[in-house]
Scaffold this motif. Structure first.
Motif, mmCIF file in Angstrom:
data_model
loop_
_atom_site.group_PDB
_atom_site.id
_atom_site.type_symbol
_atom_site.label_atom_id
_atom_site.label_comp_id
_atom_site.label_asym_id
_atom_site.label_seq_id
_atom_site.Cartn_x
_atom_site.Cartn_y
_atom_site.Cartn_z
ATOM 1 N N VAL B 246 15.783 -67.111 34.954
ATOM 2 C CA VAL B 246 16.131 -68.521 34.778
ATOM 3 C C VAL B 246 15.299 -69.046 33.612
ATOM 4 C CG1 VAL B 246 16.180 -70.809 35.848
ATOM 5 C CG2 VAL B 246 16.558 -68.778 37.242
ATOM 6 N N GLN B 247 15.962 -69.718 32.678
ATOM 7 C CA GLN B 247 15.254 -70.243 31.510
ATOM 8 C C GLN B 247 15.580 -71.714 31.324
ATOM 9 O OE1 GLN B 247 16.710 -67.279 28.488
ATOM 10 N NE2 GLN B 247 14.552 -67.355 27.924
ATOM 11 N N ALA B 248 14.601 -72.478 30.887
ATOM 12 C CA ALA B 248 14.833 -73.886 30.582
ATOM 13 C C ALA B 248 14.196 -74.179 29.237
ATOM 14 C CB ALA B 248 14.225 -74.763 31.659
ATOM 15 N N LYS B 249 14.781 -75.126 28.522
ATOM 16 C CA LYS B 249 14.289 -75.404 27.171
ATOM 17 C C LYS B 249 14.490 -76.875 26.835
ATOM 18 C CE LYS B 249 16.710 -73.839 23.574
ATOM 19 N NZ LYS B 249 17.134 -73.116 22.358
ATOM 20 N N ARG B 250 13.528 -77.438 26.143
ATOM 21 C CA ARG B 250 13.701 -78.796 25.614
ATOM 22 C C ARG B 250 13.193 -78.795 24.186
ATOM 23 N NH1 ARG B 250 11.591 -83.858 24.608
ATOM 24 N NH2 ARG B 250 12.875 -85.554 25.387
ATOM 25 N N LEU B 251 14.029 -79.245 23.253
ATOM 26 C CA LEU B 251 13.635 -79.319 21.852
ATOM 27 C C LEU B 251 13.828 -80.745 21.356
ATOM 28 C CD1 LEU B 251 15.492 -76.187 20.396
ATOM 29 C CD2 LEU B 251 13.142 -76.338 21.203
ATOM 30 N N ASP B 252 12.798 -81.268 20.737
ATOM 31 C CA ASP B 252 12.868 -82.638 20.249
ATOM 32 C C ASP B 252 12.198 -82.675 18.878
ATOM 33 O OD1 ASP B 252 12.548 -85.305 19.713
ATOM 34 O OD2 ASP B 252 11.368 -85.776 21.505
ATOM 35 N N ASN B 253 13.015 -82.822 17.836
ATOM 36 C CA ASN B 253 12.490 -82.980 16.467
ATOM 37 C C ASN B 253 11.594 -81.805 16.066
ATOM 38 O OD1 ASN B 253 12.097 -84.261 14.026
ATOM 39 N ND2 ASN B 253 10.459 -85.572 14.769
ATOM 40 N N MET B 254 12.057 -80.578 16.315
ATOM 41 C CA MET B 254 11.210 -79.401 16.058
ATOM 42 C C MET B 254 11.626 -78.595 14.828
ATOM 43 S SD MET B 254 8.463 -79.010 17.670
ATOM 44 C CE MET B 254 7.989 -77.290 17.610
ATOM 45 N N ASN B 255 12.525 -79.144 14.014
ATOM 46 C CA ASN B 255 12.837 -78.437 12.783
ATOM 47 C C ASN B 255 11.619 -78.478 11.872
ATOM 48 O OD1 ASN B 255 14.170 -77.626 10.276
ATOM 49 N ND2 ASN B 255 16.019 -77.962 11.481
ATOM 50 N N TYR B 256 11.154 -77.318 11.453
ATOM 51 C CA TYR B 256 9.872 -77.226 10.744
ATOM 52 C C TYR B 256 10.090 -76.307 9.543
ATOM 53 C CZ TYR B 256 4.667 -76.732 10.737
ATOM 54 O OH TYR B 256 3.327 -76.752 10.442
ATOM 55 N N LYS B 257 10.127 -76.898 8.371
ATOM 56 C CA LYS B 257 10.398 -76.110 7.166
ATOM 57 C C LYS B 257 9.288 -76.325 6.150
ATOM 58 C CE LYS B 257 15.464 -76.479 7.446
ATOM 59 N NZ LYS B 257 15.904 -75.088 7.475
ATOM 60 N N SER B 258 9.157 -75.379 5.208
ATOM 61 C CA SER B 258 8.107 -75.537 4.208
ATOM 62 C C SER B 258 8.627 -76.245 2.955
ATOM 63 C CB SER B 258 7.469 -74.191 3.864
ATOM 64 O OG SER B 258 8.436 -73.284 3.405
ATOM 65 N N LYS B 259 9.744 -76.970 3.094
ATOM 66 C CA LYS B 259 10.220 -77.839 2.020
ATOM 67 C C LYS B 259 10.889 -79.033 2.680
ATOM 68 C CE LYS B 259 13.221 -77.904 -2.037
ATOM 69 N NZ LYS B 259 14.361 -77.247 -2.690
ATOM 70 N N ARG B 260 10.379 -80.228 2.367
ATOM 71 C CA ARG B 260 10.865 -81.428 3.078
ATOM 72 C C ARG B 260 12.332 -81.728 2.875
ATOM 73 N NH1 ARG B 260 6.616 -83.479 0.068
ATOM 74 N NH2 ARG B 260 4.746 -83.494 1.338
ATOM 75 N N THR B 261 12.814 -81.496 1.654
ATOM 76 C CA THR B 261 14.171 -81.942 1.344
ATOM 77 C C THR B 261 15.215 -80.854 1.609
ATOM 78 O OG1 THR B 261 13.684 -81.324 -0.928
ATOM 79 C CG2 THR B 261 13.492 -83.650 -0.380
ATOM 80 N N GLU B 262 14.787 -79.751 2.208
ATOM 81 C CA GLU B 262 15.730 -78.649 2.432
ATOM 82 C C GLU B 262 16.541 -78.915 3.700
ATOM 83 O OE1 GLU B 262 16.340 -75.834 0.451
ATOM 84 O OE2 GLU B 262 18.014 -75.882 1.860
ATOM 85 N N ASN B 263 17.855 -78.694 3.629
ATOM 86 C CA ASN B 263 18.633 -78.875 4.852
ATOM 87 C C ASN B 263 19.512 -77.669 5.179
ATOM 88 O OD1 ASN B 263 20.519 -79.214 2.930
ATOM 89 N ND2 ASN B 263 20.844 -81.395 3.267
#
Lengths: 306, 521
Positions: B246-263
């Protein structure tokens, strides 16, 4: 050293690492307000005196190059503009699914992208594309009751009714373009025709471009070839917001409108990633809206090059 | 090496390419001698196969490393693949099926002072196609195996591991405005930290990892300043013939990149695993879930059970049953105050109650797999999948309704002789949404261990638009010899999404030859 002592010192080392871990905590405000404007480079002109005030409607046509029914809606918008002339401001907002570009399309006739940050944000916020394209809004009326999105068949009536309303304010727009410096000065003046209090109003300025010839999907043989019009003339294309997606305040809730407010914005097309833009084909659109209801109170339009 | 020859097929949306043929190729060379290891990877994209980022175009050696281990230390210089814990604040990896590589170019040191303690430190910049990303990434991880450290627990049934990591990225200041009037005050250093625990007792296991990221305004979160948080919980139980997870997960604003403007899918510092089942059958994999790093809450449960041999349901060889469910929703986002819009640039963005589940349904998947061997030569695998798929959120098809799909797969293998086998796959996907119903048939003949031939067809017989009820036939032949494999296929490939571990890539429709060559020596 025993293993347990290793453990203790290791935990200490890790804790210290956390403490010194490089991080810049930013507290409010997160922005530097009012970037100084070089007004000397953009002197505010004299606005002509307006004696007759009337309300201008804003028609937003949400569209996309892959939307087969959109050329028909663009004709509806064009016909309304021809009918109401200066009383109607039209913009085509390319946003959502039908405006998306795929990696594989780069380098093909579909490798152009008219989407803008502001257009996408509005499309998401007002859920226009969520109901499909073509759809639009007239003065963004109907929000937040979820009545804001109108199909092309409902635009004429909504425009007619909006124009018939008494204006609460006037909005004047003057543009000055210096081609040698690629500099555009935009001056907007809001004049309140009666006191307004308890409402926050924002001003949005946008650049619109006409006559961009690019491919467009089409399913109406009466308009052009189907399924693709390779040399479709895109009109009223919204190319970008000059002062942000949601604009800048001209009236705050705690104040009562009194004196006119003049806002001046210098801009360079290059700095807006608009270096493919032809200034001669551009207009600036301004509109003032209520921050809570999002309803547009007044709109105006001026050519970049007279 | 993968090469693809393209024919134009405007009906299915397959564009031709001016080069007629495109090729991606990777060559890994490694050298080991005692405690010394070195390696490099030569890559060629001339030009990148459709669906891969065109910025990969070119040829070169984007990856090399030298590594030396001595006593308690191991030092690696060059390009590094590494993971701290579950990867929620740091993971670099390469997945060429996705065209993904976020390797760290710098240095890594591992230190094992005693058995049961491991420290890792990393420092470098990340791969950005043929260039480096603008940010510097540095971090450390410590892991303690308590059973090794506490003498009284050495032979205990209780197994305990704890660990912690921190990572910080630096990127120079730049001018970013949320409107022409408001310049964002950017954090130049953005840190993230995590703690994890792994407990085992007998057949039970529990793994938990919590991570937090400091204010990180970036293009993926619309330049808001809220902290990021993630929580991953996994509980498991295993015994002979039965496995439960059984697995549970919560993600909130966790996108983490080494360039701010990269999408795009590049320069990720962390990795947020999907807790949904990765289906392998073609039609079951049509609607794969892609992790939403900034906004999701989910749960997955799986039970594997083997019905014993020599019972009515188990037959002579036993029957394997696997039941799996996963459900993913949004998190709740509340406005910070009345005058701030949700996710408004240059503000905190939103607040979110930790335990509240959002209203937006992203994904549901209930599936059951039954595998039974009837005799020495005849095996049947049956799969049923029910999915609800938010194509708007996951694929960005704004405004398209939730897809409800039932998928049935029967996979029958018949061994004619010990080396020759024939396999038949029949699959059906039934949905009223998106492109409607699909059917797929695949017939495969294998002459082990060298030859393999298959014929398949996918048919979109239920497309609402009767003119788009296309067939996608595909013929493939493969030859294996020792560690060499060559595969040639010809036919049509439908547009779709390929996902590995919750990271996805769009594959455009194509028509033509594909040649794939793998060799190692």
């Amino acid at each position: 050293m025993t293993r347990l002592n290793y453990l203790k010192s290791a935990i200490l080392a890790v804790s210290v690492s956390f403490i010194i871990a490089s991080c810049d905590k930013i507290d409010e405000p997160y922005v530097i307000h009012n970037k100084p404007i070089d007004t000397s480079a953009c002197p505010v002109p004299e606005f002509p005196v307006v004696t007759a005030h009337y309300k201008r409607a804003l028609l937003e046509d949400y569209t996309g190059r892959k939307c087969v029914n959109c050329p028909g809606a663009a004709i509806t918008a064009r016909d309304l503009k021809e009918k109401y002339e200066d009383s109607l401001v039209v913009m085509a907002v390319h946003a959502g699914y039908f405006a998306e570009i795929k990696t594989s399309e780069i380098g093909t006739i579909w490798g152009y992208d008219f989407r803008t940050e502001a257009g996408t944000a509005w499309d998401d916020f007002f859920k226009v594309g969520a109901l499909g394209n073509p759809n639009g809004m007239v003065n963004r009326k109907g929000y937040p009751a979820n009545q804001q999105v109108l199909p092309p068949g409902a635009w004429a009536n909504a425009v007619k009714n909006t124009i018939a309303e008494a204006p609460l304010m006037d909005l004047q727009l003057i543009t000055e373009y210096n081609a040698a410096e690629d500099k555009l000065c935009i001056h907007a003046k809001t004049s309140f025709l009666q006191p307004i209090s308890g409402r926050s109003l924002n001003l949005i300025l946008l650049v619109i471009e006409d006559n961009i010839v690019q491919a467009q999907k089409n399913n109406n043989a009466a308009i052009g070839p189907t399924p693709d019009i390779l040399d479709y003339n895109h009109m009223h294309v919204m190319r970008g917001a000059v002062n942000g997606t949601w604009g800048t305040p001209v009236l705050l809730k705690e104040n009562t409108s009194a004196d006119p407010v003049v806002k001046s914005y210098p801009m360079k097309f290059e700095s807006f990633n608009m270096n493919t833009i032809v200034p001669e084909n551009c207009h600036v659109i301004a509109f003032v809206y209520d921050v809570d209801t999002k309803e547009v109170l007044q709109a105006a339009e001026a050519s970049v090059v007279e | 090496m993968d090469a693809q020859y393209y024919k134009v097929d405007s009906a299915i949306g397959a564009n031709g390419v001016p080069e007629k043929m495109l090729m991606n190729s990777w060559t890994n060379i490694t050298y080991s001698s005692g405690n010394f290891n070195a390696g490099l990877r030569y890559e060629t994209y001339l030009n990148p196969i459709n669906g891969y980022d065109p910025r990969y175009k070119g040829t070169g050696i984007p990856y090399w490393f030298v590594d030396y281990k001595t006593g308690q230390f191991q030092v690696t210089a060059g390009h590094i693949y590494e993971q701290f814990g579950n990867g929620t604040i740091f993971r670099t990896y390469e997945e060429h099926n996705l065209g993904y590589d976020n390797s760290l170019n710098g240095i890594r040191v591992k230190f094992n002072p005693v058995k049961g303690i491991e420290f890792k430190g990393i420092y470098g910049t990340q791969r950005y196609f043929w260039d480096k990303g603008p940010g510097i990434v540095r971090g450390g991880d410590a892991e303690f195996n308590i059973n090794d450290l506490v003498a009284s627990l050495e032979d205990s049934k209780l197994r305990l591991q704890v660990g912690g990591s921190f990572v910080s990225k630096y990127q120079a200041d730049e001018e970013i405005y949320n409107g022409n009037q408001e310049k964002l005050i950017l954090p130049l250093n953005v840190a993230a930290g995590s703690g994890r625990i792994n407990i085992g007792y007998g057949n039970f296991g529990l793994n938990a990892e919590y991570a937090q990221k400091m204010n990180d305004p970036n293009a993926m979160n619309n330049f808001i300043y809220k902290k990021g948080e993630s929580l991953l919980l996994t509980a498991s139980y295993n015994q002979k013939g039965l496995g439960i997870i059984v697995q549970a997960k919560r993600l909130d604003n966790m996108n983490y990149k080494s360039k701010r403007t990269e999408n795009g899918s590049v320069l990720d510092i962390n990795y947020l695993p999907a807790i949904t089942k990765q289906h392998t059958y073609t039609l079951a994999a049509v609607y794969p879930y892609a992790t939403q790093p900034n906004n999701e809450m989910g749960l997955e449960a799986q039970v594997n059970y083997k019905i014993k041999k020599n019972t009515i349901l188990g037959g002579k060889y036993g029957t394997d049953i696997s039941i799996n469910f996963s459900g993913i929703n949004s998190i709740v986002k509340d406005r910070v105050n009345d005058s701030t819009l949700l996710d408004e640039s240059g503000t905190l963005g939103y607040t979110s109650p930790f335990l509240k589940i959002g209203d937006v349904k992203y994904f549901r998947d209930f599936n059951i797999e039954i595998g039974h061997k009837f005799n020495n030569g005849f095996k049947l695998l049956f799969t049923y999948v029910y999915e609800e798929y938010n194509i708007d959120v996951i694929e960005g098809h704004t405004g398209e309704p939730l897809v409800y799909a039932d998928i049935f797969v029967a996979d029958i293998t018949y061994k004619i002789t010990p080396t020759k086998a024939i396999r038949l796959e029949t699959q059906a996907l039934i949905t009223k949404e998106d492109e409607g119903d699909w059917f797929m048939g695949l017939l495969e003949y294998t002459v082990a261990p060298k030859w393999f031939v298959s014929v398949a067809d996918q048919w979109n017989y239920g497309n609402e638009d009767t003119e788009r009820r296309f067939h996608y036939p595909l013929v493939a032949v493969a030859y294996n010899n020792d560690a060499n494999r060559i595969q040639l296929s010809y036919g049509k490939q439908r547009e779709g999404i390929v996902c590995v571990g919750g990271v996805c890539r769009n594959v455009p429709a194509s028509n033509g030859f594909t040649l794939s060559l793998t060799t190692s020596f």
